[in-house]
Motif scaffolding. Structure first.
Motif, short mmCIF file in Angstrom:
data_model
loop_
_atom_site.label_atom_id
_atom_site.label_comp_id
_atom_site.label_asym_id
_atom_site.label_seq_id
_atom_site.Cartn_x
_atom_site.Cartn_y
_atom_site.Cartn_z
N VAL A 175 0.85 -1.19 0.00
CA VAL A 175 0.00 0.00 0.00
C VAL A 175 0.89 1.23 0.00
O VAL A 175 1.67 1.42 0.92
CB VAL A 175 -0.91 0.02 1.24
N ALA A 176 0.78 2.04 -1.07
CA ALA A 176 1.55 3.27 -1.11
C ALA A 176 0.66 4.42 -0.68
O ALA A 176 -0.51 4.49 -1.07
CB ALA A 176 2.09 3.51 -2.50
N ILE A 177 1.21 5.30 0.17
CA ILE A 177 0.43 6.46 0.59
C ILE A 177 1.26 7.70 0.29
O ILE A 177 2.39 7.83 0.78
CB ILE A 177 0.07 6.39 2.09
N ALA A 178 0.75 8.56 -0.54
CA ALA A 178 1.48 9.77 -0.90
C ALA A 178 1.62 10.67 0.33
O ALA A 178 0.77 10.65 1.22
CB ALA A 178 0.77 10.51 -2.01
N LEU A 212 3.36 -0.99 4.18
CA LEU A 212 3.17 0.43 3.91
C LEU A 212 4.39 0.97 3.19
O LEU A 212 5.52 0.76 3.62
CB LEU A 212 2.95 1.20 5.22
N ILE A 213 4.16 1.64 2.08
CA ILE A 213 5.27 2.23 1.33
C ILE A 213 5.03 3.72 1.21
O ILE A 213 3.97 4.16 0.78
CB ILE A 213 5.41 1.57 -0.06
N GLN A 214 6.04 4.48 1.68
CA GLN A 214 5.92 5.94 1.58
C GLN A 214 7.11 6.47 0.79
O GLN A 214 8.17 5.88 0.78
CB GLN A 214 5.94 6.57 2.97
N ILE A 272 5.75 8.13 -5.91
CA ILE A 272 4.63 7.19 -5.73
C ILE A 272 4.06 6.81 -7.10
O ILE A 272 3.80 5.63 -7.39
CB ILE A 272 3.53 7.81 -4.84
N ASN A 273 3.92 7.83 -7.93
CA ASN A 273 3.39 7.56 -9.28
C ASN A 273 4.28 6.57 -10.03
O ASN A 273 3.80 5.70 -10.73
CB ASN A 273 3.28 8.87 -10.08
N ASP A 274 5.61 6.73 -9.83
CA ASP A 274 6.54 5.80 -10.49
C ASP A 274 6.31 4.38 -10.01
O ASP A 274 6.32 3.43 -10.79
CB ASP A 274 7.99 6.21 -10.17
N LEU A 275 6.12 4.24 -8.69
CA LEU A 275 5.88 2.90 -8.12
C LEU A 275 4.62 2.29 -8.71
O LEU A 275 4.58 1.11 -9.05
CB LEU A 275 5.77 2.98 -6.60
N VAL A 276 3.58 3.14 -8.84
CA VAL A 276 2.31 2.64 -9.41
C VAL A 276 2.51 2.25 -10.86
O VAL A 276 2.05 1.21 -11.32
CB VAL A 276 1.20 3.71 -9.26
N GLU A 277 3.24 3.10 -11.55
CA GLU A 277 3.44 2.87 -12.98
C GLU A 277 4.17 1.54 -13.21
O GLU A 277 3.85 0.81 -14.13
CB GLU A 277 4.26 4.02 -13.58
N ARG A 278 5.15 1.25 -12.33
CA ARG A 278 5.93 0.03 -12.53
C ARG A 278 5.29 -1.17 -11.86
O ARG A 278 5.83 -2.27 -11.88
CB ARG A 278 7.34 0.22 -11.94
N GLY A 279 4.14 -0.96 -11.23
CA GLY A 279 3.46 -2.08 -10.59
C GLY A 279 4.13 -2.54 -9.31
O GLY A 279 3.94 -3.67 -8.86
N GLU A 280 4.91 -1.68 -8.71
CA GLU A 280 5.60 -2.07 -7.49
C GLU A 280 4.74 -1.90 -6.25
O GLU A 280 5.15 -2.25 -5.14
CB GLU A 280 6.90 -1.28 -7.33
N VAL A 281 3.56 -1.31 -6.42
CA VAL A 281 2.58 -1.29 -5.32
C VAL A 281 1.25 -1.78 -5.89
O VAL A 281 0.99 -1.70 -7.09
CB VAL A 281 2.40 0.12 -4.73
N ASP A 282 0.43 -2.34 -4.96
CA ASP A 282 -0.84 -2.88 -5.41
C ASP A 282 -1.91 -1.81 -5.38
O ASP A 282 -2.82 -1.80 -6.21
CB ASP A 282 -1.25 -4.05 -4.52
N ILE A 283 -1.82 -0.96 -4.38
CA ILE A 283 -2.87 0.04 -4.18
C ILE A 283 -2.20 1.29 -3.66
O ILE A 283 -1.22 1.21 -2.91
CB ILE A 283 -3.95 -0.51 -3.21
N ALA A 284 -2.71 2.47 -4.08
CA ALA A 284 -2.05 3.70 -3.67
C ALA A 284 -3.06 4.78 -3.36
O ALA A 284 -4.09 4.89 -4.03
CB ALA A 284 -1.09 4.17 -4.77
N PHE A 285 -2.76 5.54 -2.28
CA PHE A 285 -3.52 6.74 -1.96
C PHE A 285 -2.74 7.88 -2.57
O PHE A 285 -1.64 8.18 -2.12
CB PHE A 285 -3.62 6.94 -0.44
N VAL A 286 -3.29 8.49 -3.65
CA VAL A 286 -2.52 9.53 -4.32
C VAL A 286 -3.28 10.85 -4.27
O VAL A 286 -4.46 10.91 -3.98
CB VAL A 286 -2.24 9.15 -5.80
N CYS A 287 -2.55 11.90 -4.63
CA CYS A 287 -3.12 13.23 -4.68
C CYS A 287 -3.92 13.37 -5.97
O CYS A 287 -3.70 12.63 -6.94
CB CYS A 287 -1.99 14.25 -4.62
N THR A 288 -4.83 14.28 -5.97
CA THR A 288 -5.70 14.49 -7.14
C THR A 288 -4.89 14.74 -8.40
O THR A 288 -5.07 14.09 -9.43
CB THR A 288 -6.64 15.68 -6.87
#
Lengths: 485, 306
Positions: free
Chosen positions: B49-52, B81-83, B90-106
């Motif tokens: 879980v990534a949290i921005a 938890l990944i911060q 965080i966006n990079d992590l999401v893009e590369r699939g290194e996190v399953d779910i992310a709380f990101v900014c708008t």
């Protein structure tokens, strides 16, 4: 008791060394004792303080690290974590290592390069709610205070810091070395002070010793300087008073001795004179008269052959002859004319032959004198030999005796020996034999010596040595003057 | 006798110097270095879980812990938890699939969606709304009444691609006819909204723009802030920062997570987790809710590096 035995042994050792060594020992001993005690105490105090400081520092550094590592760990900022650890290491020279562990026990970052001592992980841990936990760890680099601090109540992990006590030991060692140097310096100063003290203390004592030795040799002139107004000063003054008193007494004694000697000389001279006079009288007058009497009696015998008085005359002549012999003998013993006329050698030979004839003890006489000796020397030696032979005849039960007289360059020596029963020389010291004493006196009046060697059952030897041409002691009388007959 | 006393003194002193030591816990050879073992895998593959960094990493961990715990229990698998410091990371992590779910900014979502296909999962509903605002805040004693009063002052941005923290205030400044670097004397990035509030409260910054949700959240956590900062401008409503998944997240996982999150509001066990992050519930949201933001962002260049 062991304590007393120890004290005795200590005194055996301490008493055997000089005052200088004693004072040095006291000074150095005190310096060493104080120094060692101070060093030990300082080491103890410093080690205790530094150990406490080290523990405090260990806690503060690791808590600081924990606080600063929270965000980088959460953000997975490994570069920053490494920078943080390196900074911690660089800013705290005591820090031996630092590392961060995640809640699963995995090492996130550490200051070891090229690996990690895995055994270290299990040696310290901290509960999430604890402030910190410190453990002492023995490492190959010495003792290390390892403090573990939970990061964000352990949710993020644990920060571990190891503080080496090497710098503390080096500080303590430096302190010890400084103390030892100070002790050595103080000891050196102490030696100087002790040498000075010794000089101060022993100078009057040594001068007292020298003065005492001089007094022992009969020199009463030295006076000891009073160096200080202390006990030793009092001793010096008492010594000086004593020496003065001794000098006075000695002067008195010398005067009396001189007087006694003069008296003795006078007595002996008078005695010899008197003997010589009586001997001459006996020889010149009495003997002549007796000879005349004998001649008259013999004439009477021839002229009055039928006379009833013939028997009586013969008896009287025999009595007169015997008396004449006795007068001769008496005269001879009183003062042999041969001593005055022919000298010591002839007189002694005659004395020996007469003595031998009388007591039936063979006497061996060996006299090596090329010329006549001073008459007082001849008289003294003659009288001593005469007295000795009388003693031999009376007490020694000797089978033979010998008389040796020889002249050395500047002295004449006479030895009278017998093979009699001998006697214990020393036992006579308490109550000296008057005859022996007289012999000694005669020798000493001429600055000579008389020695008696005797062993019970092994005979007796009397050694007489009289110096020739030696000046008479100052203040002495004129000595024995023998008038030729 | 004196010597005996001295000797005794020395012995006593010597015995004093036995330093009371802590028990030695063990021994180790610090020079015997071994390679660190590869972390053993978890029993199950963790949900990452990534949290921005809307709020500081520490604050994030504390607030989201009950939520993560809830996920862990419900999914019966560990949650990691990944911060990261910035939204872009965080966006990079999401893009590369290194996190399953992310709380990101708008704005991060908008950028992620438009560049690599970041997928919306759910959106939090706060106080019945799925919108939030950017609040322009100044210290209480400041005389500033609007952005124009902050000219020549020090301004704190949150993250380079934060909508409320940088994109919107930059937009306002541009509307005034300036570039931020010309308008403000100095700007700096705090990388989280709570830090930006703290910068203004402590007077380090003369102004900052922050996420209205974080602002309320921060005031609730530290009521003393109410006396230190005040809001001088509120932006129009923007689509709320969503919960997204990576284009690589398997559809089954996506569906499972979606169902779980949507159902939280009805699960009494989840209330504590939701309260901790001050969310009413998770709701489905459509990408069109972010079109307004998309329009705003087209005018504001997103820097690649801060």
């Amino acid at each position: 008791m062991i304590f007393q035995e120890l004290i005795r042994r200590f005194w055996d050792f301490a008493g055997a060394v000089s005052v200088r060594t004693k004072i040095l020992g006291i000074v150095l001993g005190l310096v060493a004792l104080f120094g060692v005690a101070a060093t030990i105490q300082a080491r103890y105090a410093m080690t205790a303080t530094l150990t406490a400081q080290l523990e405090e520092q260990s806690i503060s550094v690791s808590r600081d690290l924990a606080a600063r590592a929270t965000d980088p760990i959460l953000l997975n900022d490994l570069l920053r974590l490494h920078d943080l650890l390196d900074e911690t290491l660089a800013n705290n020279p005591n820090v031996r290592y630092a590392f961060l562990v995640d809640p699963h026990g995995q090492v996130i970052a550490n200051t070891f390069e090229g690996g990690f001592p895995l055994d270290l992980l299990a040696l310290n841990s901290v509960q999430p709610n604890d402030h910190h936990h410190t453990a002492l760890i023995q490492t190959d680099d010495g003792l290390v205070w390892d403090t573990a601090v939970p990061i964000l109540d352990g949710k993020v992990g644990t920060a571990r810091i190891g503080l080496s006590d090497a710098s503390m030991h080096s500080a303590v060692s430096t302190l010890t070395v400084q103390f030892i140097l100070i002790i050595l310096l103080v000891s050196a100063t102490g030696i100087l002070v002790a040498v000075f003290l010794t000089w101060i203390l022993t100078r009057p004592i040594l001068s007292l010793v020298h003065a005492t030795q001089a007094v022992a040799k009969g020199d009463f002139s030295p006076r000891v300087k009073r160096w200080a107004n202390d006990e030793i000063g009092d001793l010096a003054e008492a010594f000086n008073n004593m020496t003065e008193e001794l000098a006075r007494t000695d002067e008195l004694r010398r005067e009396r001795e001189s007087l006694r000697r003069q008296l003795l000389e006078k007595v002996i001279a008078t005695q010899e004179d008197e003997r010589r006079r009586i001997a001459r009288e006996l020889h010149d007058s009495t003997s002549q008269n007796l000879t005349s009497l004998i001649v008259g009696l013999r004439t009477m015998e021839t002229t009055c052959s039928q006379c009833a008085a013939l028997t009586k005359a013969i008896d009287l002549r025999q009595v007169a002859s015997k008396t004449l012999e006795e007068v001769h003998d008496l005269s001879m013993r009183l003062r042999p004319r041969v001593l005055d006329d022919l000298g010591l050698a002839a007189a002694l030979e005659r004395l020996a032959s007469e003595w031998q004839a009388r007591y039936k003890i063979p006497v061996d006489v060996a006299i090596q004198l090329s010329e006549r000796l001073p008459s007082e020397v001849e008289t003294a030696i003659y009288r001593i030999v005469q007295e000795t032979l009388t003693n031999v005849a009376r007490h020694a039960q000797a089978k033979s005796a010998s008389i040796l007289v020889e002249r050395r360059s500047d002295l004449v020596r006479a030895i009278v020996e017998d093979d009699g029963v001998g006697f214990e020389v020393n036992t006579n010291h308490g109550e000296p034999h008057l005859g022996l004493l007289g012999m000694c006196e005669r020798a000493e009046l001429l600055n000579g010596t008389l020695t008696i060697e005797s062993v019970p059952e092994h005979g007796t030897s009397v050694f007489i040595e009289i110096p020739l041409r030696s000046p008479l002691p100052a203040g002495e009388g004129t000595g024995v003057r023998e008038k030729p007959a | 006798m004196k010597k005996v006393i001295l000797l005794l003194t020395v012995v006593i002193l010597a015995s004093c110097s036995v330093i009371p030591r802590t028990e030695v816990a063990g021994s180790v050879d610090l020079n015997n270095l071994e390679p660190l073992p590869t972390p053993e895998g978890y029993e199950a593959v963790p949900l990452r879980v990534a949290i921005a960094a809307v709020i500081s990493p520490k604050g994030t961990l504390e607030s989201y812990s009950p939520f993560l715990k809830y996920l862990e229990t419900k999914l019966n698998r560990p949650v990691e938890l990944i911060q990261r410091r910035t939204y872009l990371e965080i966006n990079d992590l999401v893009e590369r699939g290194e996190v399953d779910i992310a709380f990101v900014c708008t704005s991060a979502y908008v950028q992620g969606h438009d560049t690599f296909g970041m997928e919306l999962l759910v959106a939090p509903q706060v106080n019945g709304e799925t919108t939030y605002n950017s609040l322009l805040i100044v210290p209480t004693h400041s005389s500033a009444q609007s952005m124009s009063d902050l000219r020549g002052k020090v301004f704190a941005f949150t993250d380079p691609i934060s909508l409320s923290g940088r994109v919107y205030p930059t937009y306002v400044v541009q509307q005034l006819g300036f570039k931020p670097e010309e308008f403000f004397a100095r700007t700096f990035f705090t990388y989280s909204h709570d830090e930006a509030i703290r910068a203004v409260a402590s007077g380090i910054a003369d102004g900052a723009a922050v996420d209205s949700l974080v602002f309320e959240f921060g005031l609730d956590r530290d009521p003393s802030l109410r006396d230190k900062v005040r809001v001088i401008h509120t932006s129009p409503d923007f689509g709320i920062p969503p919960v997204v998944v990576s284009p690589f997240t398997r559809p089954q996982v996506k569906a499972e997570l979606q169902a779980l999150l949507l159902g939280m509001a009805d699960d009494p066990a989840a209330q504590k987790a939701l309260t901790a992050i001050e969310i009413d519930r998770f709701v489905l949201i459509d990408d069109s809710a972010y079109d307004g933001v998309r329009a705003l962002m087209s005018d504001i260049p997103i820097p690649e590096t801060p």
